[in-house]
Structure formats: structure tokens, C-alpha cells
Design a protein around this motif. Structure first.
Motif, short mmCIF file in Angstrom:
data_model
loop_
_atom_site.label_atom_id
_atom_site.label_comp_id
_atom_site.label_asym_id
_atom_site.label_seq_id
_atom_site.Cartn_x
_atom_site.Cartn_y
_atom_site.Cartn_z
N GLY A 179 0.81 -1.21 0.00
CA GLY A 179 0.00 0.00 0.00
C GLY A 179 0.85 1.27 0.00
N TRP A 180 2.15 1.10 0.00
CA TRP A 180 3.08 2.21 0.03
C TRP A 180 3.91 2.12 -1.24
CZ3 TRP A 180 7.95 2.19 3.64
CH2 TRP A 180 8.47 3.48 3.77
N ILE A 181 4.47 3.23 -1.69
CA ILE A 181 5.24 3.20 -2.95
C ILE A 181 6.40 2.20 -2.86
CG2 ILE A 181 6.72 5.15 -2.30
CD1 ILE A 181 5.47 4.41 -5.87
N SER A 203 17.68 1.21 3.79
CA SER A 203 16.85 2.02 4.69
C SER A 203 16.04 3.00 3.86
CB SER A 203 17.77 2.77 5.67
OG SER A 203 17.01 3.68 6.46
N VAL A 204 14.82 3.24 4.28
CA VAL A 204 13.95 4.16 3.55
C VAL A 204 12.85 4.71 4.44
CG1 VAL A 204 12.46 2.26 2.76
CG2 VAL A 204 12.35 4.45 1.58
N GLY A 205 12.43 5.95 4.16
CA GLY A 205 11.22 6.48 4.79
C GLY A 205 11.44 7.75 5.58
N GLU A 206 12.58 7.83 6.24
CA GLU A 206 12.90 8.99 7.06
C GLU A 206 14.42 9.11 7.08
OE1 GLU A 206 10.29 9.53 10.91
OE2 GLU A 206 11.01 7.50 10.74
N PRO A 207 14.93 10.25 7.53
CA PRO A 207 16.37 10.28 7.74
C PRO A 207 16.73 9.22 8.79
CG PRO A 207 15.42 12.49 7.95
CD PRO A 207 14.28 11.52 7.89
N ILE A 208 17.78 8.48 8.54
CA ILE A 208 18.18 7.49 9.55
C ILE A 208 19.17 8.17 10.50
CG2 ILE A 208 19.81 6.44 7.88
CD1 ILE A 208 19.43 3.78 9.50
N VAL A 241 22.48 0.93 2.47
CA VAL A 241 22.04 1.75 1.34
C VAL A 241 20.83 2.57 1.81
CG1 VAL A 241 21.25 1.73 -1.05
CG2 VAL A 241 22.92 0.03 -0.27
N ASP A 242 21.14 3.83 2.18
CA ASP A 242 20.10 4.74 2.67
C ASP A 242 19.50 5.43 1.45
OD1 ASP A 242 18.56 6.73 3.80
OD2 ASP A 242 20.23 7.73 4.82
N THR A 243 18.24 5.11 1.14
CA THR A 243 17.64 5.53 -0.12
C THR A 243 16.66 6.68 0.09
OG1 THR A 243 15.88 3.89 0.15
CG2 THR A 243 17.83 3.20 -1.07
N TRP A 244 17.00 7.85 -0.45
CA TRP A 244 16.04 8.97 -0.41
C TRP A 244 15.23 8.98 -1.70
CZ3 TRP A 244 14.82 12.96 -3.64
CH2 TRP A 244 13.83 13.84 -3.15
N TRP A 245 13.93 9.00 -1.53
CA TRP A 245 13.02 9.10 -2.68
C TRP A 245 11.62 9.30 -2.15
CZ3 TRP A 245 9.80 4.67 -4.35
CH2 TRP A 245 9.88 3.57 -3.49
N GLN A 246 10.64 9.38 -3.04
CA GLN A 246 9.26 9.70 -2.66
C GLN A 246 8.27 8.96 -3.55
OE1 GLN A 246 9.88 13.91 -3.70
NE2 GLN A 246 9.71 14.37 -1.53
N THR A 247 7.02 8.93 -3.12
CA THR A 247 5.96 8.37 -3.97
C THR A 247 6.05 9.02 -5.34
OG1 THR A 247 4.57 8.22 -2.01
CG2 THR A 247 3.46 8.04 -4.14
N GLU A 248 6.29 10.31 -5.33
CA GLU A 248 6.30 11.10 -6.57
C GLU A 248 7.49 10.77 -7.47
OE1 GLU A 248 5.90 12.18 -3.50
OE2 GLU A 248 4.24 13.60 -3.37
N GLY A 277 9.18 19.26 -1.01
CA GLY A 277 9.00 19.54 0.41
C GLY A 277 10.09 19.19 1.39
N ASP A 278 11.21 18.64 0.94
CA ASP A 278 12.25 18.29 1.91
C ASP A 278 13.33 19.37 2.00
OD1 ASP A 278 11.06 15.95 2.59
OD2 ASP A 278 12.40 14.65 1.48
N GLY A 279 13.85 19.55 3.21
CA GLY A 279 15.00 20.40 3.42
C GLY A 279 16.25 19.52 3.45
N GLY A 318 14.89 17.09 7.10
CA GLY A 318 13.48 16.99 7.48
C GLY A 318 12.60 17.72 6.50
N ARG A 319 11.30 17.67 6.75
CA ARG A 319 10.36 18.37 5.88
C ARG A 319 10.50 19.88 6.10
NH1 ARG A 319 8.42 15.79 1.81
NH2 ARG A 319 6.48 16.97 1.84
N ILE A 320 10.41 20.64 5.02
CA ILE A 320 10.54 22.10 5.11
C ILE A 320 9.50 22.68 6.08
CG2 ILE A 320 9.95 24.18 3.77
CD1 ILE A 320 12.80 23.52 3.34
N GLY A 359 5.21 4.52 8.96
CA GLY A 359 6.20 4.72 10.02
C GLY A 359 6.80 6.11 10.13
N LYS A 360 6.27 7.07 9.40
CA LYS A 360 6.82 8.41 9.52
C LYS A 360 6.20 9.14 10.71
CE LYS A 360 7.07 8.98 4.53
NZ LYS A 360 8.18 8.11 4.22
N ILE A 361 7.04 9.82 11.46
CA ILE A 361 6.55 10.57 12.61
C ILE A 361 5.68 11.72 12.13
CG2 ILE A 361 7.23 12.03 14.56
CD1 ILE A 361 9.85 10.36 14.68
#
Ligand code: 7RM
Length: 668
Positions: A329-331, A406-411, A431-438, A520-522, A535-537, A629-631
Motif C-alpha cells: 500500500g506504500w510506494i 533504509s527508507v522512509g525517514e532520515p536514519i 544503502v540509505d535511499t532517499w526518494w518519494q511516492t512522486e 517539500g524536503d530540506g 526533514g520536511r521544510i 512509520g513516519k513521525i
């Protein structure tokens, strides 16, 4: 570090440095881990030089890079043009004809992969089912024919509301086979959320199940569908997978058991060619306000992104057992449980249930039992493992692991170190992977075997990805000065639009920084050009004229030995603009108390600086999180600002409502 940075951020003379809107960065993370010679020797990209060379070439001539890469997919007809870019709308591999299910299935049937496991499924009760490529292909063809029988044609939307069982992947591929865009809704979402999504995309068919097992109980999945359909009159058929055999109500003429339906159709389903830009799926993301956005992905570009990033970032081999803990249900479940893994002929292990059922060692048990080689999970899970204690790992043999993701938030660097040492035995790259649904697929991550690792940094961009950190005027910031994370040119797996709302697409992603994609990310880049997501802007703190990203303050808190998790938010403060409020959870066995609060404040001052010292620390039992799992700092902001802890914001995506109730009572 001896390596040369790939792309240097702007020199320090830049006016960007004086831009008051930049984010200050103070965390001092100095550790660097070079790839082991052993891993590098066998890896696809075996040296940093090779990565750099390929990256530079890919940016110099992206069409040439993507065009060459796209030949790794199987086409009915090749494309005429790699990319047509009419900002902010992109088309990729224009004129090409392709079928995603052929790429994930049929093309593996002529060779040795035919009888290899495509999916290994472990149910929460412990049942194991394995589907070879040939078996999976047959199941997909059957379900595709059932969809056709129920009147589904290319372009029609199909809703998928299933727990983590093989049928979820089968349903997705069946849709792809007949060109019907799927829209998967996480089976833990409410009837209301499901209804809203069904109506937004106008689905006529829903694929669901009687239930699924979670923490030892059978979830009432079908019952939620029944409730949702009271407000979704356009749905004509509901196809129900039998998983738990619990009692369900079947509405005659609308609801059908899938296993009965598949007995009435042929197992031959010829795959039709579709345009490269044919819609593959719509996936809803909640966004912080307003109605959920239906992120639309199309076929060829999305598939190519998933295929390549799985191949390079996970170094996936046919003999690997690969375990991604994300829900479909998640990207992450779309790209890295289903499409990317199967298109590479990999073996995707799917687990149905909770990580702590029946005990907190379930994942380690699975890794040991199935000899998992590649494990991909989220920082939130890693922090839970740390909280539960190392003793849960000890009895299990984790030596099969060779790569961790790792994925979803900054580790947080401390969580990174724990993952590296305790799970990976210091031999597996993280492998810390930054990406988004988009973005559809990984955008920033270390190339295993090539990129030196720094705990907490997603490191450098993927081939063809022109990522940058810019100020409000679009100029690159100086090293270690935070700003907005943008992508400066289109890439194949980018979202094409927000379903039914092109104006919102333009406004949300393409209007903040001229000519750039911004979601939206800083972030900041260090002197080596490495990206650090702060984190998010929208969550950035503004303390006495300093702008602080949430992740650095949280990482400082988490690096204290007593702390399991931390979320930091701003509370309006007359003097400082914002006061820093920290919500923290403690490791098992640790006692809260005023002494600890002072110790934590001192610890943050030491790690970052006195400016970041929390004004208020609240001990909590748990933090509010999304299902992935995102805060949810947005909710914590409200709790922090209101004396009664009142929440008015949208809580529909909250994983556990109790958390908020308990926070209100939390001692401060
Ligand atoms: C894959 C996924 C996207 C947002 C994104 C970030 C955050 C994801 C990382 C990360 C730091 C990472 N899709 N995020 N991965 N932040 N490091 N490796 O999560 O659409 O659900 O969320 O998640 O804020 O914008 S998502």
C-alpha cells in the motif's frame, strides 16, 4: 576521505550564504565507511571512480544514458524519442510499446529463471508459500482473465485493498497485463479512506480479501470494503481472496470469491502492447492538508526507474533472497516488493504480519529461516528493534545478509551504526535511499561497493538525477548550508500528474523554485557534495533567528544511550519565535525523571550547540506515526501548542490513535 566530490556545491562567495531563509546545520557527524574490497570486487559498480564517471556522463547526455538503459527492458516496439519535456509535463520513450507484466514475468520464462522462486511468502501464522516465475505467471493470467470477465478494459481503474499476501502482487501484475491502472490502498486504512480513494479514481472493481493476520487476529478487511461501498455506488464487482476463512457477508451479484472465479477462466492471457505513457497506477499520498493526492505513474519510465535502481542499489542477483518489509500500500511496496525485483528476475520475500509477533525477533527469524541476503526496512523499525533490545537478535544466524537498505525517514546516525554493527555484522553496506511516492524510484543513495558511507547521509544522486540544494531564489547553497532539495530536470519514473488535477500538480511540485521539481524536503550538502536530509521544510524550527531542521536535533537526542526515539517540534514563543519541544521515548528498562531531562538538554548542547537545547522535554510511550512509520510532527505541534493537548488536524492516516490520547496525559 580520499575520494573526489562528484559535484561541488556553489563556492562560498555565493550570495546564497547570506540568505536568511537558509537552514543552519550544526550536527558534527565525521564517520566514513569505505566499501570493503570484497563487496566491491563483486559489485556492479565496483569503484567510486566508475560511479562518478557514469554519473557525469549521464548528466551530460541524459537521453543517451536513459535510451541505452531502456534496452534492458523488453519492448513490443522501441521508442522514437527518449524524452519530450513540456514543463512541467514529461513523456518518456515516446512511440514505444511495452507491457509491465511481460517485463516482470514472461521474459523470464524462456530460461533458467522459469522454475526459480519469484515470491516466497511467509504468513503471520508461519505458513510458507513459494511461487516460481512460471506459477506466478499463471496466477497473474488467471486474475487478468477474471478482470476481463468482469468488464475491465484498458484504462479502467481497479482498486486493490489487500493485506501483504502474494495476491496483492498478483493483482497488481494482472492489472498491468490488461492495461488497467491499479490503485492500491493499504489494508489498514479505514472504510472512509478507501471510499474516498475509490470515488476519486472512479474504480469499478475492487480486489480484496476476507481478512489478513495481524498480531494474531484476523483483520476485518472485507467488512471495511462493505462499509466503503455504501458510499461508492459505481463499484460493480468485488473480487474476494480467501485468506483467513473468517465469516464474511457476500452481496450476490456484486461479490465473488476469486478462487471460484479463476476456475471459470482460461490460464492463457496474451499480453497486449501499451504505449510507454499508458497509466500504470495511481497511488494516493495523504499530504499534510486537504484531500489525498492521486499520484499517477505511467508504464515504461516507471518500470525503467525501478529496474535500474533495484539492479544497481541493491546489487540484486537471481540467487539472492530479497526481503523488503514495506507494505504494498506504500510506494516502496510497489517499486521494491513488486516491479523492480521481478523485472530483474529476483526473489521477493513477502511477510504478512507484525514485526513483533509472536515476539520481537520475527524479522531475524525470517532472515535466518529463508537465508535472506538483502534486507530493506525503515528507520522507524530499526529504532523499535533498538528499543526492544539486542538480545532478540542473538539466537539467530544473520550471516546470509550481504546488503542492508533504509527508507522512509532520515536514519539517525546512531540507528545507522546499530544497523551496521548488530544486523549487518559490519560487513554489509547500508544503502540509505532517499526518494518519494512522486519520484517513483530511488533518487539519492550510495552505490554499494563504490560510495563511501557516512551514517545519516543518503550520499549522492542516481544516474541522470540532477539533484541540488537551493535557496529560495534557486541558487545552490554553500556546503553545509541547508536549503530546499530540488531536482532540476525530468527523470523517467517521475509522477506525470495528480490524477484529475493538473493544476494542483503544477502548483505543488513545480512552482516553488523556478524550473525545478520540489516536494517539500530540506537538505544540505557537505564539503564532499553528500546530501543530508534535514526533514520536511514545513517542520523546520525557527529559534532566535536560526532555522534548524528537525532531524539533527532528533539525531542528537537519539544518540543519548537512554533514548529510543525523538520527535522535535516548535511551539510559538514570544521571545525566541519558537521554543523547541522534544517528545522522546525511552529504551526498555530506562526510568524517566528530571535528572534525565537535564542530561538530555546538556547532551543536545554538546552535540549541536546551546541554540538547539530543547526548552521542554516530554517523555512519551509512543510517537504518532503514519502507517508507513513516519513521525507525524504536525500532530505533535498541536499537542505542544495547546495547553489541553487538543488535536484538530486530520488523524485518518495515524497508525495508532491511542498514542495521541496517551500524549495528552504525558508528564511534561
Ligand atoms: C519512499 C517514501 C517521502 C518522504 C520524503 C522524505 C522522507 C524517504 C528518506 C526520507 C530521509 C531517506 N515515499 N524520506 N526516504 N528522508 N532519508 N532515506 O518514503 O512518499 O512515502 O515519503 O519521506 O521526507 O520526502 S513517501
Amino acid at each position: 576521505m580520499s575520494t573526489v566530490p562528484v559535484a561541488k556545491p556553489a563556492p562560498s562567495s555565493s550570495v546564497a550564504a547570506k540568505n536568511a531563509h537558509n537552514i543552519d546545520s550544526m550536527l558534527k557527524e565525521k564517520r566514513v565507511f569505505k566499501p570493503s574490497a570484497k563487496f566491491a570486487a563483486a559489485a556492479r559498480i565496483g569503484s567510486f571512480k566508475k560511479y562518478e564517471k557514469m554519473y557525469k556522463a549521464s548528466l551530460k547526455d541524459p537521453d543517451q544514458f536513459w535510451g541505452k538503459a531502456a534496452k534492458e527492458l523488453t519492448w513490443f516496439r522501441t521508442w522514437k524519442k527518449v524524452c519530450v519535456w513540456k514543463p512541467p509535463f514529461a513523456e518518456w520513450f515516446v512511440g514505444g510499446k511495452i507491457n509491465a507484466s511481460v517485463n516482470c514475468l514472461d521474459r523470464h520464462l524462456d530460461g533458467p529463471l522459469r522454475n526459480k522462486a519469484a515470491i516466497i511468502f511467509e504468513g503471520e501464522p508461519g505458513d510458507v508459500t513459494t511461487l516460481t516465475y512460471q506459477q506466478l505467471h499463471r496466477e497473474v493470467c488467471l486474475v487478468a482473465n477474471v478482470l476481463k470477465k468482469h468488464g475491465v478494459k484498458a484504462g479502467d481503474r481497479v482498486m486493490i485493498y489487500l493485506p501483504m499476501i502474494p495476491e496483492a502482487v498478483i493483482a497488481m501484475l494482472a492489472c498491468a497485463r490488461i492495461g488497467a491502472p491499479h490503485s492500491v490502498v493499504f489494508s489498514g486504512f479505514s472504510a472512509e479512506a478507501l471510499k474516498e480513494r475509490i470515488n476519486d479514481c472512479g474504480a469499478k472493481v475492487v480486489i480484496t480479501s476476507d481478512g489478513g493476520f495481524r498480531r494474531g487476529v484476523a483483520l476485518k478487511v472485507k467488512r471495511n470494503v462493505d462499509e466503503a461501498l455504501l458510499g461508492a455506488p459505481k463499484v460493480k464487482s468485488v473480487l474476494v481472496v480467501q485468506r483467513t476463512k473468517q465469516d464474511v457477508t457476500m452481496t450476490p451479484g456484486r461479490d465473488y470469491w476469486l478462487h471460484e472465479e479463476t476456475q471459470q477462466v482460461s490460464s492463457v492471457c496474451k499480453a497486449e502492447p501499451f504505449d510507454s505513457e499508458h497509466p500504470l497506477f495511481i497511488l494516493y499520498t495523504s499530504g499534510s492538508t486537504g484531500k489525498p493526492k492521486g499520484i499517477l505513474h505511467t508504464t515504461a519510465g516507471y518500470l525503467l526507474g525501478c529496474h535500474l535502481t533495484t539492479k544497481y542499489y541493491f546489487d540484486l542477483r537471481p540467487e539472492d533472497v530479497y526481503f523488503c518489509t514495506a507494505d504494498v500500500g506504500w510506494i516502496t511496496g510497489h517499486s521494491y516488493v513488486a516491479y523492480g525485483v521481478l523485472s530483474n528476475g529476483g526473489t521477493s520475500l513477502i511477510y504478512e504480519g507484525a514485526p513483533n509477533h509472536p515476539e520481537p525477533d520475527r524479522f531475524w527469524r525470517i532472515i535466518d529461516r529463508h537465508k535472506v541476503n538483502i534486507f530493506y526496512t525503515a528507520p522507524t523499525a530499526i529504532r523499535s528493534f533498538i528499543k526492544w533490545g539486542d538480545e532478540w537478535l542473538a539466537p539467530h544466524d544473520l550471516s546470509s545478509l550481504r546488503l542492508l537498505g533504509s527508507v522512509g525517514e532520515p536514519i539517525n546516525p546512531e540507528a545507522w551504526m546499530w544497523y551496521y554493527e548488530k544486523v549487518g555484522g559490519k560487513r554489509c553496506p547500508i544503502v540509505d535511499t532517499w526518494w518519494q511516492t512522486e519520484t517513483g524510484c530511488h533518487m539519492i543513495a550510495p552505490m554499494p561497493g563504490a560510495t563511501p558511507l557516512k551514517p545519516g547521509s543518503a550520499t549522492l544522486p542516481f544516474f541522470g538525477v540532477d539533484a541540488a540544494v537551493v535557496d529560495d531564489n534557486g541558487n545552490e547553497t554553500e556546503p553545509n548550508v541547508g536549503g530546499k532539495l530540488v531536482i532540476r530536470r525530468p527523470w523517467p519514473s517521475m509522477l506525470r500528474t495528480i490524477y484529475g488535477d493538473a493544476a494542483r500538480y503544477r502548483k505543488t511540485y513545480w512552482s516553488e523554485i523556478k524550473g525545478c521539481y520540489f516536494a517539500g524536503d530540506g537538505a544540505r550538502r557537505d564539503k564532499d557534495g553528500y546530501f543530508w536530509i534535514v526533514g520536511r521544510i514545513d517542520d523546520v524550527l525557527n529559534v532566535a533567528g536560526h532555522r534548524l531542521g528537525t532531524s539533527e536535533v532528533e539525531s542528537a537526542l537519539v544518540s543519548h544511550p537512554d533514548i529510543a526515539e525523538a520527535a522535535v517540534v516548535g511551539r510559538p514563543d514570544e521571545l525566541k519565535g519558537q521554543a523547541v519541544v522534544a517528545f522522546v521515548t525511552l529504551k526498555n528498562g530506562v526510568q524517566a525523571g528530571p535528572g534525565l531531562k537535564e542530561a538530555l538538554r546538556a547532551h543536545v548542547a554538546k552535540e549541536i550547540g546551546p541554540i538547539a537545547k530543547p526548552d521542554e522535554i516530554r517523555f512519551a510511550e509512543g510517537l504518532p506515526k503514519t502507517r508507513s512509520g513516519k513521525i507525524m510532527r504536525r500532530l505533535l505541534k498541536e499537542v505542544a501548542a495547546s495547553p489541553t493537548g487538543e488535536i484538530k488536524g486530520d488523524t485518518t492516516t495515524l497508525e495508532d490513535l491511542n498514542v495521541i490520547a496517551k500524549l495528552k496525559q504525558a508528564e511534561d
